[in-house]
Design an enzyme around this catalytic site. Structure first.
Site, PDB file in Angstrom:
ATOM      1  N   LYS A   1      55.306  38.286  20.088  1.00  0.00           N
ATOM      2  CA  LYS A   1      54.432  37.553  19.589  1.00  0.00           C
ATOM      3  C   LYS A   1      53.106  37.447  20.269  1.00  0.00           C
ATOM      4  CE  LYS A   1      58.346  34.365  19.072  1.00  0.00           C
ATOM      5  NZ  LYS A   1      59.337  33.931  20.114  1.00  0.00           N
TER       6      LYS A   1
HETATM    7  N1  GLU Z   1      63.744  33.870  25.856  1.00  0.00           N
HETATM    8  C1  GLU Z   1      63.626  35.404  25.810  1.00  0.00           C
HETATM    9  C2  GLU Z   1      62.859  35.909  24.605  1.00  0.00           C
HETATM   10  O1  GLU Z   1      62.622  35.130  23.728  1.00  0.00           O
HETATM   11  C3  GLU Z   1      64.875  35.898  25.702  1.00  0.00           C
HETATM   12  C4  GLU Z   1      65.709  35.882  27.089  1.00  0.00           C
HETATM   13  C5  GLU Z   1      67.114  36.238  26.995  1.00  0.00           C
HETATM   14  O2  GLU Z   1      67.652  36.727  25.923  1.00  0.00           O
HETATM   15  O3  GLU Z   1      67.465  36.755  28.213  1.00  0.00           O
HETATM   16  O4  GLU Z   1      62.490  36.911  24.622  1.00  0.00           O
END
Ligand code: GLU
Length: 308
Positions: A256
């Site tokens: 993003k």
């Molecule tokens: N929240 C993280 C992301 O969107 C992923 C974290 C995880 O899968 O450990 O990149």
């Protein structure tokens, strides 16, 4: 003969492995092609193991969260047939759990307050002639390990033990990282009061009973830090599988931050077929549910999981 008509082997496997997987998007925007790969892979792995699949919205980084993106992500997942088995949870509502973990680490001497600003860290590293690590990040020089020297605390850090951490990735094979040398004492609670991803993810994976973490390869080098935290908190270490990344036209991974376009889930089968291709799965025609069922069988075969 076994109950419910399931073959004995598959049933024994299911009992020995109460699989619980998850997809943990950060709501800093809509799902892009790369995040759909992680979502599909984690869903397929859970289903192929006869397990359950959860969704956790990782909105601890408030400044980077976009209002409404969480609901849009959930809608994109539903359109793609990826529906969690329990209502999603939001990290922003789980602060007390993270505080409890930080208190435990602090009382064991495994976490400590840190008064250093970025500039302090730069200066200490320059004085020691220490380079940044391979991602260009600063390795914390350990200034506040011995105390704050009367300065006010800003962040909280984990006291990293010396020596390499070894772990196994189901796709990448054996991995190792010396966290103390390559990362240093990492942040658990940031100077702006936000909980750090490393602490939140470890607390949540354990609290939710996650047995397998399936996520993008860009997150693989967080794993050693997370294993150290699991050990310090006496929590189990799940299995890990990091999926191939989707690269943009410039050869960089889609994120993003570098403006990756949202996946067009108005055409879910097309989006899913692109994600499946990254995972080495063949294209399928519709409807979505049938394509998902076919990929599930193929996933089972490619990871040598028993068929039921
Ligand atoms: N929240 C993280 C992301 O969107 C992923 C974290 C995880 O899968 O450990 O990149």
């Amino acid at each position: 003969m076994s109950v419910a008509g399931a073959p004995r082997g598959a049933q024994a496997f299911a009992m020995a492995t109460p699989y619980l997987g998850r997809f943990a998007p950060s709501p800093s925007g809509l799902l892009h092609a790369g995040s759909l790969v992680a979502a599909l892979a984690s869903w397929l792995d859970a289903r192929a193991h006869g397990g359950r699949w959860l969704v956790r919205i990782e909105d601890v980084d408030r400044p980077r969260s976009v209002a409404g993106a969480d609901q849009l992500i959930l809608r994109q997942l539903t359109t793609c047939g990826l529906v969690p088995d329990e209502p999603p949870v939001w990290q922003s509502q789980r602060g007390p759990l993270y505080q409890e973990a930080l208190d435990r680490l602090t009382s064991q001497g495994r976490a400590y307050p840190c008064a250093c600003s970025r500039k302090d860290i730069e200066q200490a590293l320059a004085a020691q002639s220490r380079p940044r690590n391979r991602h260009g990040e600063r390795v914390y020089p350990g200034t506040c390990r011995a105390g704050l020297g009367g300065r006010p605390p800003r962040a909280w850090r984990f006291r990293t033990p010396p020596g390499p951490v070894h772990w196994h990735d189901r796709r990448l094979g054996p991995q190792q990282q010396d966290v103390e040398q390559e990362v240093g004492d990492f942040v658990l609670r940031r100077a702006d009061g936000m909980w750090a991803y490393q602490l939140a993810v470890v607390v949540d994976d354990a609290d939710q009973g996650i047995t397998q973490v399936v996520r993008g390869e860009d997150l693989a080098d967080n794993t050693a830090r997370q294993i150290l935290l699991q050990r310090a908190l006496g929590l189990p270490t799940p299995g890990y599988l990091h999926t191939p990344l989707v690269l943009g036209a410039n050869g960089e991974k889609l994120s993003k931050q570098n403006g990756a376009a949202a996946v067009d889930t108005a055409q879910p089968l097309r989006a899913l077929n692109s994600a499946a291709e990254v995972l080495g799965l063949p294209p399928h025609g519709g409807p979505v549910a049938l394509a998902l069922a076919a990929w599930q069988l193929q996933w089972r075969d490619s990871y040598n999981l028993p068929r039921d």
